[in-house]
Scaffold this motif. Structure first.
Motif, mmCIF file in Angstrom:
data_model
loop_
_atom_site.group_PDB
_atom_site.id
_atom_site.type_symbol
_atom_site.label_atom_id
_atom_site.label_comp_id
_atom_site.label_asym_id
_atom_site.label_seq_id
_atom_site.Cartn_x
_atom_site.Cartn_y
_atom_site.Cartn_z
ATOM 1 N N UNK A 137 0.841 -1.199 0.000
ATOM 2 C CA UNK A 137 0.000 0.000 0.000
ATOM 3 C C UNK A 137 0.876 1.248 0.000
ATOM 4 N N UNK A 138 1.906 1.268 0.819
ATOM 5 C CA UNK A 138 2.777 2.449 0.894
ATOM 6 C C UNK A 138 3.417 2.739 -0.457
ATOM 7 N N UNK A 139 3.742 1.678 -1.191
ATOM 8 C CA UNK A 139 4.364 1.853 -2.503
ATOM 9 C C UNK A 139 3.341 2.066 -3.617
ATOM 10 N N UNK A 140 2.055 1.925 -3.287
ATOM 11 C CA UNK A 140 1.028 2.106 -4.298
ATOM 12 C C UNK A 140 0.896 0.929 -5.241
ATOM 13 N N UNK A 141 1.265 -0.265 -4.783
ATOM 14 C CA UNK A 141 1.245 -1.452 -5.646
ATOM 15 C C UNK A 141 0.332 -2.545 -5.097
ATOM 16 N N UNK A 142 -0.737 -2.154 -4.453
ATOM 17 C CA UNK A 142 -1.611 -3.123 -3.809
ATOM 18 C C UNK A 142 -2.745 -3.541 -4.742
ATOM 19 N N UNK A 143 -3.336 -4.691 -4.416
ATOM 20 C CA UNK A 143 -4.521 -5.181 -5.104
ATOM 21 C C UNK A 143 -5.661 -5.281 -4.099
ATOM 22 N N UNK A 144 -6.846 -4.874 -4.520
ATOM 23 C CA UNK A 144 -8.000 -4.932 -3.627
ATOM 24 C C UNK A 144 -8.255 -6.357 -3.154
ATOM 25 N N UNK A 145 -8.031 -7.324 -4.039
ATOM 26 C CA UNK A 145 -8.268 -8.723 -3.663
ATOM 27 C C UNK A 145 -7.332 -9.160 -2.540
ATOM 28 N N UNK A 146 -6.101 -8.630 -2.527
ATOM 29 C CA UNK A 146 -5.168 -8.967 -1.448
ATOM 30 C C UNK A 146 -5.599 -8.322 -0.137
ATOM 31 N N UNK A 147 -6.045 -7.081 -0.205
ATOM 32 C CA UNK A 147 -6.479 -6.387 1.004
ATOM 33 C C UNK A 147 -7.666 -7.076 1.660
ATOM 34 N N UNK A 148 -8.502 -7.707 0.852
ATOM 35 C CA UNK A 148 -9.686 -8.376 1.410
ATOM 36 C C UNK A 148 -9.330 -9.584 2.278
ATOM 37 N N UNK A 149 -8.083 -10.026 2.230
ATOM 38 C CA UNK A 149 -7.659 -11.130 3.085
ATOM 39 C C UNK A 149 -7.491 -10.694 4.540
ATOM 40 N N UNK A 150 -7.396 -9.384 4.758
ATOM 41 C CA UNK A 150 -7.163 -8.871 6.112
ATOM 42 C C UNK A 150 -8.474 -8.623 6.838
ATOM 43 N N UNK A 151 -8.543 -8.971 8.126
ATOM 44 C CA UNK A 151 -9.745 -8.630 8.911
ATOM 45 C C UNK A 151 -9.910 -7.119 9.083
ATOM 46 N N UNK A 152 -8.900 -6.337 8.735
ATOM 47 C CA UNK A 152 -9.002 -4.880 8.806
ATOM 48 C C UNK A 152 -9.689 -4.290 7.573
ATOM 49 N N UNK A 153 -10.012 -5.104 6.611
ATOM 50 C CA UNK A 153 -10.516 -4.567 5.342
ATOM 51 C C UNK A 153 -11.719 -3.632 5.507
ATOM 52 N N UNK A 154 -12.695 -3.916 6.368
ATOM 53 C CA UNK A 154 -13.823 -2.977 6.504
ATOM 54 C C UNK A 154 -13.388 -1.573 6.914
ATOM 55 N N UNK A 155 -12.220 -1.460 7.566
ATOM 56 C CA UNK A 155 -11.695 -0.143 7.946
ATOM 57 C C UNK A 155 -10.827 0.447 6.853
ATOM 58 N N UNK A 156 -9.918 -0.355 6.320
ATOM 59 C CA UNK A 156 -8.924 0.193 5.390
ATOM 60 C C UNK A 156 -9.454 0.306 3.964
ATOM 61 N N UNK A 157 -10.413 -0.538 3.595
ATOM 62 C CA UNK A 157 -10.948 -0.478 2.232
ATOM 63 C C UNK A 157 -11.514 0.888 1.905
ATOM 64 N N UNK A 158 -12.451 1.410 2.703
ATOM 65 C CA UNK A 158 -13.010 2.734 2.400
ATOM 66 C C UNK A 158 -11.969 3.861 2.387
ATOM 67 N N UNK A 159 -10.922 3.750 3.209
ATOM 68 C CA UNK A 159 -9.876 4.775 3.204
ATOM 69 C C UNK A 159 -9.190 4.862 1.845
#
Length: 354
Positions: free
Chosen positions: A325-347
């Motif tokens: 994420x810091x490098x700007x090279x993330x995928x939404x599908x990868x972020x969804x693996x985290x239990x934090x996704x409901x918080x970090x997704x909208x950000x």
């Protein structure tokens, strides 16, 4: 008494290069030093290894630093925090005469650039109104180190620095002024200030003055030159056979994993019991950094707690996601693996629905 040397350095960048990974302790994408050299000269500080001459012998006064910073800030993202925490104390005695730190803060305030300042000196209180305004418009945090409340030990470890009690009073005053404050238990020195009793006393004092967060890290020994300096320090404090540090460091620059895990567990447990945040809480930087930085920090801080509490798989996932994420090279599908996704997704502008 240190020797002051005024310098112009128009060709030297005022900031470090942008970090490849966000600094989870200080929330920073960039670091900067104000003065070169440090009159405080704490013997455990690894800044000694960057100087051929004694760290506290000559203090370089960068008289053109505020102008150089003003020139470069238009190229810096307003969502990137700059940590004034590298190599020397920005409020060492030279600041009383030259006020370079105050001028730098004014430049940062004019550009509304978030910053964090690490200092041991109550001299920072003279700039509290400026820091208060900076925090209202962007973000300004002050962190001080606190290794022990034992004045005798503190004098042996950092005799030229303000006392632990003065630092606690400084923190309380900044807090009353509306400036976010943190305490850095840095460094934790094995066999010196790492006992449960010492750590609990420090954390209890932090809770009493209402610090916003605490951080900690362990004595770093980057080379043999510094190893010798630490050996001399230890010999002045008591009887510490060389094998003690061979067991803890195993000839590496930092403590071994078993020692780190055991101390981290103790510290995290005490923080939780006292209601102390073991990293800067989200409320301090929410909406004040770029969304990518905000999310990277949330993931990094979660990874720290995951690791200490034995969730290694989740810790690895969160570290990798933070870096992507810091490098700007993330995928939404990868972020969804985290239990934090409901918080970090909208950000990040993604749907909160997993």
């Amino acid at each position: 008494m240190a020797y002051y040397q005024r310098e112009l350095a128009p060709d030297i960048p005022p900031l470090s290069a942008r970090r490849p990974l966000i600094n989870e302790y200080f929330l920073s994408a960039y670091t900067m030093s104000i003065y070169t050299g440090c009159e405080l000269g704490c013997p455990y500080c690894d800044s000694w290894v960057f100087n051929e001459r004694p760290l506290n012998e000559t203090i370089v006064i960068p008289v053109d630093l505020p102008q150089r910073l003003d020139n470069v800030l238009p190229t810096i993202d307003r969502g990137d925090l700059i940590a004034i925490s590298a190599l020397s104390d920005p409020y060492q005695p030279a600041e009383q005469e030259y006020r370079i730190t105050r001028q730098v803060l004014q430049v940062l305030a004019d550009h509304r650039q978030p910053c964090l300042i690490m200092t041991k000196s109550p001299l920072v209180l003279e700039d509290r109104s400026l820091l208060q305004r900076m925090n209202e418009h962007s973000l300004a945090i002050v962190v001080t180190t606190l290794l022990t409340l034992d004045q005798h030990l503190a004098t042996r470890l950092e005799g030229r620095s303000p006392s632990p009690q003065l630092r606690l009073e400084m923190i309380a005053e900044l807090k009353r002024s509306g400036v976010p404050v943190g305490v850095a238990l840095v460094p934790i020195i094995p066999y010196v200030n790492d006992t449960n009793l010492n750590l609990r006393r420090v954390l209890h004092a932090c809770a009493e003055v209402g610090v916003d967060f605490v951080i900690w890290d362990y004595l770093h020994i980057p080379n043999e030159r510094h190893r010798h300096r630490i050996s001399v320090l230890l010999s002045q404090l008591g009887s510490y056979p060389p094998r003690y540090y061979r067991d803890v460091y195993r000839d590496q620059a930092t403590v071994n994993l078993i020692y780190r895990q055991e101390r981290d567990r103790e510290l995290l447990q005490r923080c939780d019991e006292l209601g102390l945040a073991p990293r800067a809480p989200h409320r301090l930087f929410a909406g004040k950094l770029s969304p990518r930085n905000e999310v990277a920090l949330l993931l990094r801080h979660a990874a720290f707690r995951d690791r200490v509490q034995g969730r290694e798989h989740l810790a690895t996932l969160h570290r990798e996601l933070a870096d992507a994420v810091f490098r700007g090279r993330f995928k939404a599908s990868d972020l969804r693996q985290s239990p934090l996704y409901p918080t970090i997704g909208p950000l990040l502008g993604l749907s909160a629905v997993t």
